[in-house]
Design a protein around this motif. Structure first.
Motif, PDB file in Angstrom:
ATOM      1  N   LEU A  20      41.398  43.274  55.816  1.00 48.72           N
ATOM      2  CA  LEU A  20      41.671  41.820  55.810  1.00 48.72           C
ATOM      3  C   LEU A  20      41.318  41.172  57.136  1.00 48.72           C
ATOM      4  O   LEU A  20      40.913  40.012  57.182  1.00 48.72           O
ATOM      5  CB  LEU A  20      43.163  41.584  55.530  1.00 48.72           C
ATOM      6  N   ARG A  21      41.500  41.948  58.195  1.00 46.57           N
ATOM      7  CA  ARG A  21      41.273  41.360  59.513  1.00 46.57           C
ATOM      8  C   ARG A  21      39.789  41.302  59.893  1.00 46.57           C
ATOM      9  O   ARG A  21      39.401  40.542  60.754  1.00 46.57           O
ATOM     10  CB  ARG A  21      42.075  42.103  60.586  1.00 46.57           C
ATOM     11  N   ILE A  22      38.983  42.071  59.188  1.00 45.95           N
ATOM     12  CA  ILE A  22      37.556  42.021  59.555  1.00 45.95           C
ATOM     13  C   ILE A  22      36.716  41.263  58.524  1.00 45.95           C
ATOM     14  O   ILE A  22      35.594  40.868  58.791  1.00 45.95           O
ATOM     15  CB  ILE A  22      36.952  43.436  59.777  1.00 45.95           C
ATOM     16  N   LEU A  66      53.011  45.079  52.669  1.00 45.80           N
ATOM     17  CA  LEU A  66      51.709  44.473  52.999  1.00 45.80           C
ATOM     18  C   LEU A  66      51.796  42.943  52.857  1.00 45.80           C
ATOM     19  O   LEU A  66      51.312  42.191  53.718  1.00 45.80           O
ATOM     20  CB  LEU A  66      50.619  45.046  52.071  1.00 45.80           C
ATOM     21  N   LEU A  67      52.439  42.510  51.769  1.00 45.75           N
ATOM     22  CA  LEU A  67      52.590  41.070  51.533  1.00 45.75           C
ATOM     23  C   LEU A  67      53.313  40.404  52.710  1.00 45.75           C
ATOM     24  O   LEU A  67      52.894  39.346  53.195  1.00 45.75           O
ATOM     25  CB  LEU A  67      53.368  40.851  50.221  1.00 45.75           C
ATOM     26  N   LYS A  68      54.397  41.050  53.164  1.00 38.43           N
ATOM     27  CA  LYS A  68      55.184  40.472  54.256  1.00 38.43           C
ATOM     28  C   LYS A  68      54.339  40.359  55.526  1.00 38.43           C
ATOM     29  O   LYS A  68      54.392  39.352  56.234  1.00 38.43           O
ATOM     30  CB  LYS A  68      56.433  41.314  54.526  1.00 38.43           C
ATOM     31  N   ILE A  69      53.553  41.417  55.795  1.00 40.87           N
ATOM     32  CA  ILE A  69      52.706  41.386  57.005  1.00 40.87           C
ATOM     33  C   ILE A  69      51.673  40.261  56.890  1.00 40.87           C
ATOM     34  O   ILE A  69      51.433  39.496  57.818  1.00 40.87           O
ATOM     35  CB  ILE A  69      51.998  42.749  57.196  1.00 40.87           C
ATOM     36  N   VAL A  70      51.099  40.163  55.702  1.00 37.91           N
ATOM     37  CA  VAL A  70      50.063  39.140  55.469  1.00 37.91           C
ATOM     38  C   VAL A  70      50.634  37.744  55.664  1.00 37.91           C
ATOM     39  O   VAL A  70      50.062  36.899  56.354  1.00 37.91           O
ATOM     40  CB  VAL A  70      49.466  39.315  54.049  1.00 37.91           C
ATOM     41  N   ARG A  71      51.782  37.524  55.080  1.00 41.30           N
ATOM     42  CA  ARG A  71      52.377  36.176  55.161  1.00 41.30           C
ATOM     43  C   ARG A  71      52.877  35.843  56.568  1.00 41.30           C
ATOM     44  O   ARG A  71      53.048  34.682  56.902  1.00 41.30           O
ATOM     45  CB  ARG A  71      53.545  36.051  54.160  1.00 41.30           C
ATOM     46  N   VAL A  94      48.587  32.414  55.267  1.00 44.63           N
ATOM     47  CA  VAL A  94      49.754  31.807  54.608  1.00 44.63           C
ATOM     48  C   VAL A  94      49.427  31.379  53.175  1.00 44.63           C
ATOM     49  O   VAL A  94      50.226  31.523  52.261  1.00 44.63           O
ATOM     50  CB  VAL A  94      50.255  30.598  55.454  1.00 44.63           C
ATOM     51  N   ASN A  95      48.212  30.886  52.977  1.00 40.79           N
ATOM     52  CA  ASN A  95      47.863  30.397  51.640  1.00 40.79           C
ATOM     53  C   ASN A  95      46.967  31.357  50.852  1.00 40.79           C
ATOM     54  O   ASN A  95      46.457  30.997  49.799  1.00 40.79           O
ATOM     55  CB  ASN A  95      47.159  29.044  51.750  1.00 40.79           C
ATOM     56  N   LEU A  96      46.767  32.542  51.370  1.00 38.23           N
ATOM     57  CA  LEU A  96      45.888  33.487  50.667  1.00 38.23           C
ATOM     58  C   LEU A  96      46.554  33.951  49.367  1.00 38.23           C
ATOM     59  O   LEU A  96      47.680  34.473  49.395  1.00 38.23           O
ATOM     60  CB  LEU A  96      45.618  34.701  51.575  1.00 38.23           C
ATOM     61  N   PRO A  97      45.889  33.771  48.218  1.00 35.45           N
ATOM     62  CA  PRO A  97      46.489  34.239  46.967  1.00 35.45           C
ATOM     63  C   PRO A  97      46.753  35.753  47.020  1.00 35.45           C
ATOM     64  O   PRO A  97      45.855  36.533  47.356  1.00 35.45           O
ATOM     65  CB  PRO A  97      45.438  33.880  45.913  1.00 35.45           C
ATOM     66  N   PHE A  98      47.983  36.146  46.723  1.00 32.59           N
ATOM     67  CA  PHE A  98      48.378  37.557  46.829  1.00 32.59           C
ATOM     68  C   PHE A  98      49.192  37.928  45.590  1.00 32.59           C
ATOM     69  O   PHE A  98      50.266  37.376  45.356  1.00 32.59           O
ATOM     70  CB  PHE A  98      49.223  37.759  48.110  1.00 32.59           C
ATOM     71  N   TYR A  99      48.655  38.856  44.802  1.00 35.45           N
ATOM     72  CA  TYR A  99      49.345  39.283  43.575  1.00 35.45           C
ATOM     73  C   TYR A  99      49.871  40.702  43.761  1.00 35.45           C
ATOM     74  O   TYR A  99      49.200  41.550  44.361  1.00 35.45           O
ATOM     75  CB  TYR A  99      48.389  39.250  42.386  1.00 35.45           C
TER      76      TYR A  99
END
Lengths: 697, 336
Positions: free
Chosen positions: B44-46, B66-71, B77-82
């Motif tokens: 995600l970071r690259i 992973l979701l918590k780290i991403v958010r 913040v607005n990346l769709p995550f399922y």
């Protein structure tokens, strides 16, 4: 404490040079604004616009606005320097040898300025002209002030009658403008609601018509109050062929808008939202922007002045409204309010297309250019554009829903500012009576009460002079009769959704039309559909409508007063047997339309089926009317009994009137008795009557 | 429409392939898989992704973590995550909701449900799966870029059979021009402009094709249309380039100087604008619009007196010139 100057007095030569340069920029800017104004004025109203300054300069029996009193103040400073004088000379073919007759010993008007939407992207062919007539109050007596007002009123009336155009003259005193005191120029309730907010609007939007040029326009932007004074003091010492200090007038400086003023400003916009919600949301958003972001972003008027040199002809860039739109949009961007952003964009789109009655924009006009740019920047789809383009054909209900959405957003901003302003004195900058009036006005527009007739959409209200309606009666899904008002074409009657307003009672429907001023006495503007088996024929319905319009709006405007929070009743219309078939002509129902001092109109019906005889029916009818009349202001209320039945019966009307008279007399006797007894002391004393109320039941 | 890039995270390679197949079937091509949450976080970071679909239960780090780290990262913040799982319990749903999940997907994967979820997300984010036609167009463009003109032409002609498109006609015109088949190119560009009246590039290319076959008048006409469209859409640089090209074709074109004057004025180059307008006047001394435009320049230069003389001349040349009359009136009234 006056501010101390930040630096030494500026060099006089520098002041002169700077003012003359800025004057050049301002004149070019003013020309560009006048050009936009002329773009949107219909040809037939051009004469009106051209002649107004001359009518204020002169007081001649041959011209509109004449007052037969030698004390009548008239005359505009430096009028012979203005283009309007040149125009008047040409138009009236004034010969050179006669010019001296227009030279006055004294000119009372220091400056005439147009403010508001004129010459901006907000102007439409129907926009009012709002003139500020600046005077020096100290040089006029009270009588002269009254005469000036009278003269201006006459010109306003002449404009309305001859051109059908609304002119508003606001007489403003020099010193009061300097102090941001506009208490004498505004509508009820707004007296103290807007101070520096109004000054900001003036400096942002004014067009110089004639008289002295405001110093503000030619002084450098961003001066503090001390610097402003210092520049004017220096300028006042200058005088040569190129620079005449008397060409300019000090209307005061403006450095910021007080945060305490914003709440009153928003309240005022909520009041105005009933007339034009779109305009109000834009203005409210701007006030909120001032409240939250003024410190970072500065004043719009100052921003505009900085850019006077850049102003071009035929361009939407640097239009005062373009700046307003930008700030209004920015507010929602900064607050990250997606819904607000969507709504304000819709409002801007509609405003540019001429809302509340949008029209096609001319090819290549600045309005069209800026819309094109906006639509592109907002990435709007053609569906979104089509939806707004089709606003005139939205159903009345859709238009009202849109207005509700706007009102909700304005209320949201109000609450936001109220919370941020904090307690205990969020309205500290406003007179308490103004606050009460504003609150009551808002309640009168938006508060729902049983029987209260709703206001129509801003679209219908704006179209009222050109409105054509038809009224029909049909069965609803349960088989009950329902009256409906449709826009223009009778074929609309087939489509239930197209109805503008529906109600089971004819009087309620007609009341709605009268309340919203959709009928102005022209019978051709309303078509009554012939309804099979209807108790009332089209002719009789039309007669009833005429009677209603005459009763409620005979004096043009009802005497509205928002001072009291419990508005007394003003007018009571009693309609006998409107909706019921009565082959025997027996009075079986009575409908009432009542209006209070806030202008609210209510409908109520009285069922008389169960009452056994005519006399008692009359008594019940009168009692209900008295219920309203007794709560009216003494001497100010009036009522009318109208017999809608197939065969009019003067005896019934007379009997009801007699009952009301007797109620009134007993009420009056009661008052006299109370006066004789002296002031009431106990609760029981309040029930004492000089003469008992007639009670037949 | 933008292509969507998916990041699919699942330690179960069968499930990973299953969801990948469904997304491929739905027309999405940019799919990236990862077997661990930590690897996914590094990816995600690259690389920029448009959507993450992660299994809940995974060894080492769960999908929820992973979701918590991403958010926690402002950029996502607005990346769709399922999150996907075979058995969502109420506490799991609450946890996921609190952590900012976009949606939950129940395993085994159902094509219709995935389609619906992706469509909803695409609607919100303004992205969608490419249609068949879009994929063919892309294929054609790839062939075109590789200069396989015949191959590309075949693809485009097939596309036209399925439905006319201005863009496809333009590409055909482009190929025909490259093959020096100018008449066919002109025909293709004409069709493109008929389908899209504001297709500036097609007018531009048509003008050049006319130039190549020695029809300067028609070339000028097409190029001028292209310049007008560019100007009205504020692509001033493109417009200027074309206008100069027209001047090479015929230096006596009044409208070109006028348009160049307008462009200079927009840039604030008043002297340049005056130069062009005056050239235009030499060719056509009776053109009221040019006098009007010169008047505008003088207003911009804060010289209303000189401006007035030009507006007056414009009005004399065309007494019905409403705009000139209005501006003249504004100057007269605005004199202070």
């Amino acid at each position: 404490m006056p501010e101390k100057p930040r630096h030494n007095k500026p060099d006089p030569a520098f002041v002169k040079e700077k003012i003359l340069l800025n004057r050049k920029y301002f004149i070019a800017y003013n020309i560009a604004r006048l050009r936009e104004l002329l773009r949107y004025i219909p040809e037939e109203k051009l004469d009106l616009f051209h002649s107004i300054p001359f009518l204020l300069h002169t007081n001649s029996p041959d011209l509109p606005g004449y007052l037969d009193d030698p004390l009548t103040p008239h005359g505009i400073y430096r009028f012979f320097h203005s283009g309007f004088w040149e125009f008047a000379k040409k138009r009236l073919r004034i010969k050179r040898e006669d010019v001296h007759t227009f030279v006055l010993k004294r000119s009372y008007i220091r400056g005439l300025y147009l403010m508001g939407s004129s010459g901006t992207l907000g102007q439409t062919e129907y926009s009012d002209f709002d003139y500020w007539v600046v005077i020096d109050k100290d040089s006029l007596s009270e009588t002269q002030l009254a005469l000036l007002r009278q003269k201006l009123d006459r010109i306003e009336d002449w404009s309305k009658e001859t051109y059908g155009h609304e002119l508003n003259f606001f007489v403003v005193d020099l010193e009061q403008i300097r102090q941001n005191d506009f208490s004498e120029i505004h509508e009820e309730g707004s007296r103290t609601a807007q101070k520096s907010l109004l000054k900001e609007e003036f400096y942002l939007t004014f067009i110089m018509i004639a008289g002295q040029i405001p110093f503000w326009a030619v002084l450098p932007p961003g001066l503090n109050d001390a610097e402003h004074r210092c520049w004017i003091e220096t300028a006042s010492l200058l005088s040569d062929d190129n620079f005449v200090c008397d060409d300019y007038v000090d209307l005061g400086n403006l450095t910021s808008i007080k945060r305490e003023e914003c709440l009153g400003g928003v309240l005022w916009q909520i009041c105005k939202a009933q007339q034009d919600p779109v305009k109000s949301l834009i203005k409210t958003s701007l006030v909120a922007h001032h409240f939250f972001f003024q410190e970072q972003e500065g004043l719009l008027s100052d921003m505009m002045k900085k850019r006077f040199p850049e102003r071009r002809l035929d361009s939407y860039l640097l239009d005062p409204y373009a700046l307003v739109f930008e700030k209004a949009t920015r507010l929602y961007d900064l607050m990250d309010d997606k819904d607000g952003l969507d709504l304000i964009r819709q409002c801007i789109y509609l405003r540019l297309t001429g809302y509340p009655v949008p029209s096609e924009l001319a090819e290549n006009s600045p309005k069209r250019q800026i819309l094109k740019r906006y639509v592109k920047a907002w990435s709007w789809s053609s569906d979104q554009i089509d939806r707004l383009q089709s606003y005139p054909v939205w159903t009345e209900n859709e238009k009202l829903q849109f207005e509700d959405r706007i009102i909700n957003k304005i209320s949201f901003l109000y609450k936001l500012i109220l919370r941020a302003a904090g307690k205990p004195e969020p309205f500290m900058d406003m007179a308490s009576e103004d606050l009460a009036v504003l609150k009551n006005r808002i309640a009168s527009h938006f508060k729902k009460k049983p029987g209260k007739l709703p206001l129509c959409s801003a679209y219908l209200r704006a179209k009222q002079d050109r409105c054509s309606l038809s009224i029909g009666c049909r069965d609803d899904s349960s088989g009950a009769k329902i009256w409906a008002v449709y826009d223009h074409t009778p074929s609309d009657c087939a489509d239930n959704k197209a109805a503008l307003f529906v109600a089971p009672e004819l009087l309620r429907v007609l009341g709605w039309i009268v309340l919203n001023r959709l009928y102005k006495g022209d019978p051709s503007s309303i078509v009554f559909q012939r309804v099979p088996k209807s108790p009332i024929s089209p002719k009789r319905a039309e007669r009833l409508l005429k009677a209603l319009a005459r009763f409620f709006f005979s004096n043009e405007m009802p005497r509205l007063n928002y001072m009291r929070s419990d508005p007394p009743w003003l007018k009571v219309f009693v309609s006998l047997g409107t909706d019921i078939f009565a082959p025997d002509n027996v009075l079986r129902s009575v409908d009432y339309l009542v209006q209070n001092t806030w202008g609210e109109m209510f409908f109520c019906a009285l069922d008389l089926e169960h009452i056994e005889n005519d006399f008692l029916r009359c008594y019940e009818t009168a009692k209900r009317a008295w219920h309203y009349l007794q709560k009216a202001l003494p001497g100010e209320s009036e009522y009318r009994i109208y017999d809608s039945r197939a065969i009019e019966d003067t005896t019934t009307t007379k009997t009801i009137e007699d009952f009301i008279k007797s109620f009134r007399e007993s009420g009056a006797e009661h008052l006299k008795a109370r006066e004789a007894q002296g002031p009431e002391k106990t609760a029981t004393g309040r029930n004492g009557r000089g003469r008992p109320l007639l009670d037949l039941l | 429409m933008k292509k969507m890039a998916f990041l699919i995270v699942d330690d179960n390679s069968v499930a990973l392939r299953e969801i990948s197949d469904i997304l491929k079937y739905l027309g999405h091509k940019e799919l990236h898989g990862s077997n661990t949450a930590s690897e996914a976080w590094a990816m995600l970071r690259i690389k920029e992704f448009d959507c993450v679909i992660s299994a809940w239960d995974m060894p080492e780090m769960t999908g929820l973590a992973l979701l918590k780290i991403v958010r926690n990262d402002d950029r996502y913040v607005n990346l769709p995550f399922y999150l996907s799982d075979s058995a969502f319990t109420p506490p799991k749903v609450v946890d996921a909701g609190r952590s900012g999940v976009t949606g939950l997907i129940v395993k085994p994967y159902d094509t219709e449900i995935i389609k619906e979820k992706v469509a909803t997300m695409a609607e919100i984010t303004g992205m969608a799966a490419p249609t068949e036609a879009e994929m063919s167009l892309e294929e054609g463009m790839t062939l075109l870029e590789g200069q396989d003109y015949e191959g590309a032409l075949k693809v485009f002609e097939k596309l036209i059979e399925e439905g006319e498109s201005a863009e496809v006609y333009y590409n055909i015109g482009y190929i025909k021009t490259s093959q020096k088949k100018y008449q066919e190119a002109i025909e293709a560009f004409r069709k493109a402009t008929q389908l899209d009246r504001l297709f500036a590039k097609a007018y531009e290319a048509m003008g050049r094709a006319y130039k190549a076959v020695g029809q300067p008048k028609k070339a000028e006409e097409s190029l001028h249309k292209a310049a007008d469209i560019y100007m009205s859409s504020e692509k001033d640089e493109n417009a200027e380039e074309i206008l100069n090209e027209i001047l090479e074709l015929g230096p006596d074109t009044v409208n070109v100087y006028n348009s160049l004057g307008i462009l200079c004025r927009k840039k604030g180059d008043h002297q340049g604008a005056l130069k062009h307008y005056k050239k235009a006047l030499k060719i056509h001394p009776d053109e009221a619009n040019i006098y009007y435009n010169i008047g505008r320049i003088y207003i911009d230069l804060k010289n209303p007196q000189t401006a007035e003389t030009y507006f007056r001349t414009a009005l004399r040349k065309d007494p019905g010139f409403k705009e000139a009359r209005q501006v003249l009136n504004a100057i007269e009234l605005g004199t202070l």
